[in-house]
Structures are given as C-alpha cells and as structure tokens.
Design a protein around this motif. Structure first.
Motif, short mmCIF file in Angstrom:
data_model
loop_
_atom_site.label_atom_id
_atom_site.label_comp_id
_atom_site.label_asym_id
_atom_site.label_seq_id
_atom_site.Cartn_x
_atom_site.Cartn_y
_atom_site.Cartn_z
N GLY A 82 0.78 -1.15 -0.08
CA GLY A 82 0.03 0.06 -0.06
C GLY A 82 0.69 1.07 -0.19
O GLY A 82 1.38 1.83 -0.73
N SER A 85 4.54 1.27 -1.53
CA SER A 85 4.39 1.68 -2.88
C SER A 85 4.56 3.18 -3.64
O SER A 85 5.51 3.85 -4.43
CB SER A 85 2.74 1.46 -4.42
OG SER A 85 1.94 2.58 -3.56
N PRO B 249 -4.34 7.29 -1.90
CA PRO B 249 -3.67 6.20 -2.62
C PRO B 249 -2.49 5.51 -2.61
O PRO B 249 -1.82 5.51 -3.02
CB PRO B 249 -1.70 7.93 -3.14
CG PRO B 249 -2.25 8.47 -1.28
CD PRO B 249 -3.75 8.29 -1.09
N ALA B 251 -1.01 2.03 -2.85
CA ALA B 251 -0.43 1.18 -4.09
C ALA B 251 -0.04 2.30 -5.01
O ALA B 251 -0.30 1.24 -6.56
CB ALA B 251 -1.70 -0.46 -4.17
N LEU B 252 -1.02 3.36 -5.04
CA LEU B 252 -0.95 4.17 -6.52
C LEU B 252 0.44 4.65 -6.62
O LEU B 252 1.04 5.19 -7.79
CB LEU B 252 -1.96 5.40 -6.96
CG LEU B 252 -3.57 5.11 -6.38
CD1 LEU B 252 -4.05 6.26 -6.58
CD2 LEU B 252 -4.02 4.17 -7.72
N GLY B 253 1.21 4.28 -5.64
CA GLY B 253 2.81 4.65 -6.88
C GLY B 253 3.18 3.80 -7.24
O GLY B 253 4.31 4.64 -7.76
N SER B 254 2.87 2.78 -7.34
CA SER B 254 3.11 1.60 -8.66
C SER B 254 3.33 2.73 -10.10
O SER B 254 3.97 2.25 -10.82
CB SER B 254 1.95 0.79 -8.56
OG SER B 254 1.82 0.31 -7.71
N LEU B 255 1.95 3.13 -9.98
CA LEU B 255 1.89 3.97 -11.42
C LEU B 255 2.89 5.16 -11.88
O LEU B 255 3.47 5.77 -12.77
CB LEU B 255 0.27 4.47 -11.37
CG LEU B 255 -0.30 3.23 -11.44
CD1 LEU B 255 -2.05 3.70 -11.38
CD2 LEU B 255 -0.73 3.05 -13.02
N THR B 256 3.65 5.84 -10.43
CA THR B 256 3.85 7.03 -10.18
C THR B 256 5.10 7.49 -10.09
O THR B 256 5.20 8.77 -10.38
CB THR B 256 2.63 7.84 -9.56
OG1 THR B 256 2.96 7.78 -7.85
CG2 THR B 256 1.35 7.84 -9.38
N VAL B 257 5.66 6.31 -8.71
CA VAL B 257 6.84 6.62 -8.26
C VAL B 257 8.55 6.72 -9.14
O VAL B 257 8.64 7.34 -9.10
CB VAL B 257 7.50 5.45 -7.57
CG1 VAL B 257 8.46 5.44 -7.20
CG2 VAL B 257 6.28 6.06 -6.32
#
Lengths: 374, 374
Positions: A82, A85, B249, B251-257
């Motif tokens: 979560g 990430s 957010p 788990a959304l770091g997968s998309l952005t980091v």
C-alpha cells in the motif's frame, strides 16, 4: 516451506539505508504512526516484525490479524504494498500468505487440472488465442471464433480491449461468439471454450459474467489491473457462476516493470492472480515483444504451481508476441502444464492454416519427446 | 484547451527510438494486431493517431468509440496504459479525456465547493486527520474522533489500513465513531464529517457504504489502488448514497514513482480520481516522508481544479508526513482550495491541544493574509 501462520513478505531495498527503510516499512504498512508512541503490545503484535536480514533483502512478518477478517484481498495488498508503493527503491521479492487467509480464499475453482479436464485435453499444453482486431464486426469475429475452435485452439478469448464498442457491442458479440464455438464443437467433437472480456463497468461485471454463462461462454477474461484483484475473487467465489477465470496483465506492468520498485512479476501474474482465484494466468513471456527475462517467466510459472495450502494450482499462460516457431522452446520450458497464448501472429497468412499448424506443432513436438513435464 | 472530441494522451518515451515506440503504442493500445493486416479504415479510425511529436514527447489521439460505450473507466485505463504498462520507459504525461466520456461520468457529486459547504467552512482550507493506530479499540478510536471533531478538524477519517480487524471490527467502529462525531457536532455546533475506510471485500463495498451512511458517516474513504477506480465511479453514481468520496493513494505509487515509467502523479491522484468521482483527492505532498517534487504537487492540485467540461472540481488533499509547522507553506502553495491531511504528528504530545493548535495556525495564517487564493 510449510504454510506460515503469519504473513511473510520479503522486500529488497536500497543498499544505502537498509535498517531505516525496514523500520519505515514495517511501521508504515501497519500502524502508520510514530512507533515510540504506540503501546508496547501494539509495537510487538501489530507492527511488522523483522524476521531476517540478508544484505538488501529483508523478510518481515505480519500478524494475520492485520488482514481483513472476511478474507478480502484489499488489506493483503495494502499490507504488502500500500503506502510502500509511494516510497522509492523498495521491491517485493517474495510473499508467503498465512494459512488462515489461504483457507478463507476461494482460490481457483477449476485450477490447472480442472481446466484441462473441461477442454478434454490429455497431457498436453493448451492453446489460446484472441479474437481481433478491434473494429471487426461481430459476424466476422464469430466466424473467427468458429474457425479457431475447429482448427484445434482450446480457448478462444476476446482481445482484452474488446469492451462495448459500436463495431461489436458486448452483448451481441458474446451471444454470437459463444454460439459459434458451440456449433464448432458440435462439428469437431472437441470442447473449445469461448472467453469474453469482462472489460465492462464494475457494477455490471457480475451480471455480465452470468449473462455470458447463460449465453454459453465457457470462461471469462478478467483484467485485475483495471478492475481489481477483488473482482477475480468475487467471481471465483460465486458458486452459481462456475466458469474458469483467465487473468490478463493489462496495466499490471505498473507493478512489475521497474527493477528496483514494485513486485517481482511472478508475484503479480502468478501468486496474486492465483490467490484471487484465476484458473489461468496470462503473463508476458520472455522473448516476445515485451522485455522480461527467462528467470521471471520461470518464477511466474512456479508461483502458479507451487504448493500453497488448499489453494489449487493455476495454469500459467505465457503470451505476448508469441509465434508458432517458438512452440518447441515453450514446451521445453513449460512442459505440458501451461496454455500457450498466440495472438496476432496467427493472422499473417491464412488464419485457419496457421491455427492448425500451431496445434500440429504442439502435437508433433510432444510426440518426439518422452516425459515432457518439466 | 477546450475539451477535445477524441481522447488525447501524451507519452514521453525513451529517446533512442521514438518513432518505433510510438508505432508500437498506438497499435498496442487499440487493435493489438499486425498493423499492415488491419483493413485501411481500421488503421485510420480505430488505431491511435499521432497528433504531435516534440522530441521524446508524443501526443496520440484515440477515437472516443474505442472507449466503453457505457462510460466505465476500465477501457479508458486500458487505452491509456493497459499493455503499454508492460513496456519499459514509457510515461504518460498528459491525458485529455474526450467530451463524450466527461458527459457520461458522474464526476464528483459534491466537488470542492460542495464539500466546503457540507462542513460549513468559509473560505479556508479544510483540515483532515486519521484515527490510529491499528490495534486501538473502538472505544478509544471513538474518543479520538470526538476529540478531533471538537478541536476543529473538519474530516476525521479511519486510517486506511483499518479494515475489519479484531481490535476494532468494522461495523462496530463505524457505528461508534459516527455517533461520537455527531455528538461532538452537537456540542460545538460545527459539522465535522467522519469517513470510514472502505477497505472491505469488493462484493460488500456498496452495502457497507450504505450502512456507513445509515450509521451517520459523513464521507467515505476509498482506495482505488486496492479496489479499482471503478469502485469510486460506482459509489459516485449511486444516487441513493450521496456521500463525499475521499480517494487515498495506497498502492498507487506503482503508477507514479518511477520517473521514466507510469503516469505523472497528478494524472493519477488528481485527474483519474476526479474522473472517477472523488470529491477529495489525497496525495503525497513534497517535503513529507515520501519523495515527490513541488512541481508534482502543483500539477496534482491543477488536475483537481482545471476546467474539465461538466466534471466538478475535486478538493486537493496534500498529506504524508505533514505537520503543524508547515501550515504557512501549505497555505502559501494551495491557498484555501484544499484540505490538509495531518496524521501521526498530531499524536506527539496532547492530541487535543495539537489539533486545536493546527486549527488555530490555519486561522491565524489566513488572518494575516489578504487574498489567499492562489
């Protein structure tokens, strides 16, 4: 290893500051709170525990009670990945779910053996292909479906981008393609499955799944990267649905492509899909049009097949830029416990001839081998 | 720019082979089929079109008919980022959704102005905090909720990891915390909202949302990275629910980091959440405990606020390692059109005093400014 009582997650972190990162992760993923302010028992029972440190690799474990008591996967994903990430240079390289969760999950209803039985295949890899391209009318797609089923393809799926577009509306396509495959099966005596794409609004997904079944669809294509792993789980748990579920990797590359961030591809395409109940797990094979390594493909296969308490095995489905030429290499690597997904390449030249050649290539390759299981 | 008729997506690709990558992307995201084999009209109408090339930045456009006719977001995500996610070094840096889609989407039901009105705040930023840490009993969490509402926090949410754990079961927590905030409002005359976490199984999410409303919850916390953007859209469209939605957010770091892969953070935390119907969009502010830049924070704010046809503005919610010291900087950057999320920091020392000090810091800072809107 035996199934652990606690959730175990192995992270690979930046080498500069392993200890600080690990402290941040085990707190961030649980209490998200200044560690020193938490009561002693919370620090011990709720915060993640450091089990092992091996250079940059750190195994943490979490009390199974931090997961959702009802067996949903949102909190599993949240604890594993979560808020982490949002941190740079943290990668999940192993996940061992706790026994309690495995016993709560529906798991793949058919699994590798069940799918093989459904299509009536003996000890051989299955063949899968997709109806395409977008823009094609339902009539032409249904013709493709019939032809591919006749040619010996076991699972004919919608291209995952076929949603509800004017060129071939969802309800019309599903009815006609299911009918076409059923009629082809009547002619051949085989049991090919048609799998429509559940690229549909989430609030209608379960109804559409049942409609597909009523129309004669034999499986369903689900994109957890678009619709959540939870949708897979909900469909797998639906005892009045009972259709094999095919997980497609659309959008899941966000999790897997970056070598120092995200999760190992095998954990996403193999383990998470399997935990969510996917009977067949599509993933990008090495050597196709996407960049992955042979080791990653092997790992994905292994995550589909390894012992996992009561959870059935999923069938690995390598795909992505595959062609007939590679059948020998695929069988060499995956043996018979896989489905090979060949897409666009079948359309260059005569579709029927190519599909028949694909099936023949598999049968001939197997005939020349003994003991093809890896 | 005005709202386009076609979906426009700008990708930033590896500099070595821009032309080939662009060809791959525009085909991969639509027909996923050998381009030369597709009928001429499909090549022209269905495959993505190259609109502009500027060094490594390429703007493609897609016919709105490739999206889902029913207005679901799965196919939007799929066209923007589905199979492309599996390619290395492709990043989405701009998305302009087509007018037709914007008109189909529910959008934020309350939006920035509606949320401000709900909590009865004038022209000031709102304050948000979270109940924590996991392991705390419902009784203590409800006490926290009352105290925070009394101290002037506008939105008291569950920590997003609070699911259905034995220490504070979901139904019990929601009922008690909603009651506690209602009673606090009765004492203060203010209108603080309690927002439970919908970290629950997907098949129960809509029922739980209604239960939360019936119990008196004033908003809902949704994690699209765990439950899909579609869950937000479904809740936003539910005309019998009518609760503001807060997107978190996780788990959304997968998309952005990763700087050369994924999507710009503003597109995920701002635009996609907003399209899906989030009234408040939580994102990681720069200068907190996660690594993001001021430019990324500004972009996220702007994606929440920019004109977008009939779609209401979302309220940007910078958070992640925020503290009272930063109130001045936050107001300087976001003005009054934001909610500030301060979490664990409030718990060091006396929670009530800290929360009151936070509210006072905002009020005092505003009093010393004129024209605080950015």
């Amino acid at each position: 290893m035996t199934v652990p009582e606690r959730l175990r997650v192995t992270y690979e972190v930046a080498p500069e500051d392993v200890a600080a990162t690990v402290e941040a992760v085990r707190v961030e993923q649980t209490i998200e709170f200044p560690h020193d302010l938490a009561p002693q028992w919370v620090q011990e029972d709720v915060v993640g525990r450091v089990e092992e440190v091996d250079g940059r690799r750190v195994t943490l474990s979490y009390d199974a009670r931090v997961l959702d008591a009802e067996g949903g996967l949102t909190q599993l994903l949240n604890v594993v990945w979560g808020n982490v990430s949002l941190m740079e240079r943290v990668r999940v390289v192993a996940i061992d779910p706790p026994r309690g969760l495995l016993e709560q999950l529906p798991g793949p209803r058919f699994g590798l053996d069940g799918v093989r039985e459904l299509v009536g295949a003996g000890q051989r890899p299955l063949l899968m292909t997709a109806l395409k391209p977008m823009g094609t009318s339902t009539e032409v797609l249904a013709g493709q479906a019939a032809l591919l089923a006749e040619a010996g393809i076991d699972i004919v799926k919608d291209d995952h981008g076929l949603a509800n577009q004017p060129w071939s509306p969802w309800h019309e396509r599903v009815a006609r393609c299911a009918e076409a495959v059923r009629e082809a099966n009547d002619r051949t005596g085989r049991r090919a499955l048609y799998a429509p794409s559940l690229n549909v609004p989430l609030d209608r997904a379960v109804d559409y799944a049942h409609e597909a079944k009523d129309q004669g669809a034999g499986a369903l294509l689900v994109m957890p990267g678009l619709s959540s792993f939870e949708l897979l789980r909900v469909l797998a748990a639906d005892s009045s649905l009972r259709l094999p579920l095919i997980a497609h990797p659309s959008a899941l590359g966000s999790l897997t492509v970056n070598p120092d961030h995200g999760l190992e591809p095998g954990l996403v395409h193999g383990l998470l899909n399997r935990l969510a109940g996917a009977d067949l797990c599509v993933f990008v094979n090495h050597g196709g049009r996407f960049g992955t390594t042979p080791e990653q493909s092997v790992r994905t296969r292994d995550e589909c097949l390894r012992p996992l308490g009561p959870v059935a095995r999923s069938m690995p489905v390598p795909g992505g830029g595959m062609s007939i030429d590679r059948v020998g290499a695929l069988i060499g690597m995956y043996g018979v416990d896989a489905a090979f997904l060949v897409g666009g390449a079948l359309h260059r030249g005569d579709l029927r001839e190519n599909a028949e050649a694909l099936r023949r290539a598999v049968d001939q390759n197997l005939a020349t081998r003994t003991g093809a299981t890896p």
